[in-house]
Design a protein around this motif. Structure first.
Motif: not given
Length: 268
Positions: A145, A219, A228
């Protein structure tokens, strides 16, 4: 690779207090005028490194680690103090912040300091770097990520506007934006919706449990493929006790006397 140890709420609050005290003890932070801006990001950074990011101080360049990009450069002292708190480098390095030849300078520099993933110093450029990094990792390491922290004031800059549009089109599941707003966040939410077409998850950036819940919502697989974005409300100067105006103000540099008073009065 797991987040740092000591991840309970009370432990994170204690770490945040230590980080704020360290920032107030950094001579460079007292003179660059970033103290009040930097401490607002402390709770977010301590939470990220303690609960969220998959990183390892003993292996700061591990290829499987999550990446963190600091676009909000005013928070650099907070990032450095957080990294030192989690053991990426000795705390003694903090006292050399901004000194000639020191490891820690005004803007984070990759490879100069363990734990820094991307060099970033120009306002509004961090998001573009995070997007490029996420694109590069999408196929090579899809589980990694990339988290980017930027200020709400950056949303109005040209580079961020263009990058938000590109990021929305790419819809990268590994790219997560945290937008820090030090005031009313309605304008920031509208800007994100207008530019990127996304509904940000809004949260108190100083509340660990609220951050955990917001992160879970952000998430969740059921959320879909949109961008996001976590919109975190913070308070400028959060955690700094009041000191008489003749000792300090929130605009200019601080002297050692004011810093010592601050540190002695700080409480969890």
């Amino acid at each position: 690779m797991k987040p740092g140890e000591g991840c309970g709420t009370e432990a994170l609050q204690e770490r945040a207090l230590c980080v704020r005290r360290d920032i107030a003890g950094m001579p460079g932070a007292l003179h660059d005028g970033y103290l009040f801006s930097a401490v607002s990001s402390v709770d977010l950074l301590v939470w990220l490194y303690g609960r969220v990011l998959r990183v390892c101080p003993e292996a700061p360049l591990d290829e499987g680690r999550d990446r963190f990009v600091l676009s909000r450069v005013a928070a650099a002292p907070a990032l450095y103090a957080t990294l030192a708190e989690y053991g990426f480098f000795p705390r003694e390095e903090l006292w050399e912040y901004r000194r000639l030849g020191g490891m820690l300078q005004s803007a984070p520099e990759f490879r100069h300091a363990p734990g820094i993933d991307v060099s970033c110093g120009v306002r509004g450029i961090g998001l573009g770097l995070a997007l490029g990094l996420a694109l590069a990792l999408r196929d090579a390491a899809p589980e990694v990520r990339v988290v980017c922290l930027l200020g709400a004031d950056e949303l109005a800059s040209g580079p961020v506007y263009e990058t938000l549009t590109l990021a929305a089109e790419a819809a990268l599941p590994g790219l997560i934006l945290i937008v820090e707003s030090d005031g009313e966040d309605a304008d920031a939410a509208r800007a994100l919706s207008a530019v990127a077409g996304c509904e940000a998850v809004r949260v108190d950036g100083h509340d660990v449990e609220a951050l955990n819940a917001a992160w879970g919502e952000l998430t969740a697989e059921s959320r879909g493929k949109g961008m996001r974005v976590l919109l975190a409300r913070t308070v400028r100067g959060r955690g700094l006790p009041h000191v008489s105006d003749d000792l300090m103000d929130d605009e200019g540099p601080l002297d050692r006397q004011a810093a010592d008073v601050l540190i002695s009065r700080m409480k969890a």
